[in-house]
Design an enzyme around this catalytic site. Structure first.
Site, PDB file in Angstrom:
ATOM      1  N   VAL A  74    -112.861  40.890  33.585  1.00 54.51           N
ATOM      2  CA  VAL A  74    -113.822  41.110  33.219  1.00 54.51           C
ATOM      3  C   VAL A  74    -114.819  39.905  32.654  1.00 54.51           C
ATOM      4  O   VAL A  74    -113.070  39.631  31.614  1.00 54.51           O
ATOM      5  CB  VAL A  74    -114.003  42.207  32.290  1.00 54.51           C
ATOM      6  CG1 VAL A  74    -115.912  41.933  31.237  1.00 54.51           C
ATOM      7  CG2 VAL A  74    -114.818  43.442  32.493  1.00 54.51           C
ATOM      8  N   CYS A  75    -115.165  39.082  32.291  1.00 52.26           N
ATOM      9  CA  CYS A  75    -116.021  37.885  31.411  1.00 52.26           C
ATOM     10  C   CYS A  75    -116.896  37.827  30.889  1.00 52.26           C
ATOM     11  O   CYS A  75    -117.848  38.672  31.285  1.00 52.26           O
ATOM     12  CB  CYS A  75    -115.477  36.995  32.572  1.00 52.26           C
ATOM     13  SG  CYS A  75    -116.721  35.898  33.858  1.00 52.26           S
ATOM     14  N   ALA A  76    -117.901  36.968  30.369  1.00 50.95           N
ATOM     15  CA  ALA A  76    -119.031  37.077  29.872  1.00 50.95           C
ATOM     16  C   ALA A  76    -119.509  36.672  31.182  1.00 50.95           C
ATOM     17  O   ALA A  76    -120.756  37.815  31.057  1.00 50.95           O
ATOM     18  CB  ALA A  76    -118.865  35.931  28.987  1.00 50.95           C
ATOM     19  N   MET A 134    -120.179  41.010  31.272  1.00 48.60           N
ATOM     20  CA  MET A 134    -120.764  41.357  29.822  1.00 48.60           C
ATOM     21  C   MET A 134    -122.272  41.688  29.902  1.00 48.60           C
ATOM     22  O   MET A 134    -122.407  42.337  29.433  1.00 48.60           O
ATOM     23  CB  MET A 134    -119.817  41.010  28.812  1.00 48.60           C
ATOM     24  CG  MET A 134    -118.619  41.487  28.909  1.00 48.60           C
ATOM     25  SD  MET A 134    -118.512  42.827  28.993  1.00 48.60           S
ATOM     26  CE  MET A 134    -118.143  44.140  27.154  1.00 48.60           C
TER      27      MET A 134
END
Length: 376
Positions: free
Chosen positions: A70-72, A99
């Site tokens: 997961v990243c932004a 996210m």
């Protein structure tokens, strides 16, 4: 290389399936807000520590669980997931849209059904916000809509009904309301308290003690619940369902500290709890505007809500406190951490400023901080 959608992640969280998350955002972003759930484990290794090789991550990843990177926004997580797959890691995916997509996904649950009405709850799993659709015969009412107005239109179309009424329980501080836009798109009447200070045209709830359509009778309870604003209201539908906005949560009460007048507004909250809410029967279903912990607050039927009697029995603040005790407890529990960007979000909801979609997305990123919890 598999991608996983926010919808699929929400199913893992809600259905309590094992998921291991490698979050490659900065440590401060991870600490502030992350994907959580009863069967969700996560570890944070910032992307910059993995650019030269994913070795630091390999020893921390389980062999027997679904792994999600997961990243932004997506790009970094896709790169890391591909590198891990090349290094021989199985069951690896990345979160499509990052996210940002997690913040925006709405999960639909049926809450209630009888011969006159059915009620759907829309759970914004990544944000803790709740909105509702009340359907009766050929019409629908939307309560506290998010800015993703399309989902309410799609669901109304599926049910073959027209959205005729849209209500906001207060001027929200943690997310941008879709009320005005939904009204413009559907022709439904939009209602808000005049005392909230909105600058555009709407139907003032001060002039509508009741909203009646088809087999629905909605009573507007003007409750001085300073979730964020002294102009909060709750909606009591057919004497069975209490849409409590930011007044009463499954696990606490609305927080009265955002206006900087915690002791003064706590007295208003006391009057609400012990005068207005005290007269409502224990078997009424409370449907709040937010939740703090999905695992604690989602019931066995799969929605966020509970009988008022159960909430009273758990919440010390609602149990025969005098005003002084109540105010002291609220002040002691006051949360000094405000919702991110809340002044700008309130200004948008009031109609004072406008923001493009990308700006709205940025403003809403982060957790919900609307409840006065820790009151059990």
């Amino acid at each position: 290389m598999k991608e996983m959608t926010a919808k699929q992640v929400a199913e893992f969280v809600i259905e309590k399936k094992d998921l291991f998350i490698l979050d490659v955002r900065n440590e401060s972003d991870y600490r502030d807000w992350k994907i959580e759930g009863e069967k969700v484990e996560s570890v944070n290794i910032p992307y910059f520590d993995l650019i030269d090789g994913v070795g630091p991550a390999l020893e921390k990843l389980p062999k027997d669980k679904q792994i999600l990177v997961v990243c932004a926004k997506e790009g970094s997580s896709k790169f890391v997931a591909e590198s891990l797959e090349e290094a021989g890691v199985a069951n690896i995916s990345y979160l499509q849209g990052g996210m940002k997509s997690w913040s925006e996904y709405l999960y639909k649950a049926e809450v209630y059904r009888d011969e006159n009405v059915k009620v759907y709850q829309f759970i914004r799993v990544g944000k803790g916000c709740l909105s509702y659709m009340v359907v009766s015969e050929n019409e629908a009412l939307i309560v506290d809509p998010s800015r993703f107005t399309g989902i309410y239109e799609e669901e109304a179309a599926k049910d073959g009904v027209k959205i005729t009424h849209i209500v906001d329980s207060h001027l929200h501080a943690d997310h941008i309301s879709g009320g005005k836009e939904l009204s413009e798109r559907t022709g439904g009447k939009y209602y808000l308290m005049r005392s909230e200070g909105a600058t555009f045209d709407f139907n003032a709830l001060e002039e509508h003690d009741e909203i009646v359509f088809e087999e629905v009778k909605l009573q507007v309870l003007a409750v001085k619940t300073p979730g964020h604003t002294p102009g909060s209201v709750s909606f009591f539908v057919n004497d069975k369902l209490l849409f409590s906005g930011d007044t009463i949560f499954v696990g606490g009460l609305g927080r009265p500290d955002l206006g900087g007048k915690v002791a003064e507004w706590a007295q208003d909250l006391f009057n609400t709890v012990y005068e207005k809410v005290a007269s409502i029967a224990d078997d009424v279903i409370v449907l709040p505007g937010h939740y703090a912990d999905l695992d604690d607050e989602m019931n066995e039927e799969g929605f966020i809500g509970d009988l008022l009697g159960n909430i009273r029995s758990r919440n010390e603040l609602m149990q025969n406190k005098n005003k002084e005790e109540f105010v002291d407890m609220v002040v002691a529990n006051a949360n000094t951490e405000t919702p991110p960007n809340f002044e700008e979000i309130v200004a948008i909801n009031r109609g004072v400023i406008k923001a493009e979609a990308e700006k709205q997305q940025e403003l809403e990123i982060g957790p919900n901080r609307c409840a006065l919890h820790h009151t059990h």
